[in-house]
Design a protein around this motif. Structure first.
Motif, PDB file in Angstrom:
ATOM      1  N   LEU A  95       0.840  -1.200   0.000  1.00  0.00           N
ATOM      2  CA  LEU A  95       0.000   0.000   0.000  1.00  0.00           C
ATOM      3  C   LEU A  95       0.876   1.252   0.000  1.00  0.00           C
ATOM      4  CD1 LEU A  95      -2.612   1.621   0.207  1.00  0.00           C
ATOM      5  CD2 LEU A  95      -2.517   1.245   2.685  1.00  0.00           C
TER       6      LEU A  95
ATOM      7  N   ALA B   9      -6.152   0.200   0.259  1.00  0.00           N
ATOM      8  CA  ALA B   9      -5.556  -0.292  -0.983  1.00  0.00           C
ATOM      9  C   ALA B   9      -6.547  -0.155  -2.141  1.00  0.00           C
ATOM     10  CB  ALA B   9      -5.102  -1.732  -0.824  1.00  0.00           C
TER      11      ALA B   9
ATOM     12  N   SER C  58      -1.081  -1.736  -5.523  1.00  0.00           N
ATOM     13  CA  SER C  58      -2.360  -1.810  -4.801  1.00  0.00           C
ATOM     14  C   SER C  58      -2.971  -3.199  -4.927  1.00  0.00           C
ATOM     15  CB  SER C  58      -3.353  -0.779  -5.342  1.00  0.00           C
ATOM     16  OG  SER C  58      -2.917   0.514  -5.082  1.00  0.00           O
TER      17      SER C  58
END
Length: 70
Positions: A16, A48, A35
């Protein structure tokens, strides 16, 4: 190789952070990839999904961004 659950959450956080760095640098494809990795390690990581949606929005990929925002 399956990580222990604690390690998966840490890896999710690391990916993240990497994603957010890529977003800041406007490396959108890399932000989406990071992500997605973060989500893979922890599907409950809402931040995320938001980071990925932001990158997709900046790429004008509205439909996929909308799905991540949900």
């Amino acid at each position: 190789n399956k990580c222990p659950k604690d390690d998966e959450k840490q890896l999710s956080t690391i990916y993240l952070n990497l994603s957010q760095t890529h977003l800041h640098l406007e490396h959108l494809k890399e932000a989406i990839e990071a992500s997605t990795s973060s989500i893979g390690y922890n599907p409950d990581n809402g931040r995320a999904y938001l980071a990925r949606a932001e990158a997709k929005s900046q790429m004008f990929n509205w439909k996929e961004a909308y799905e991540d925002y949900l």
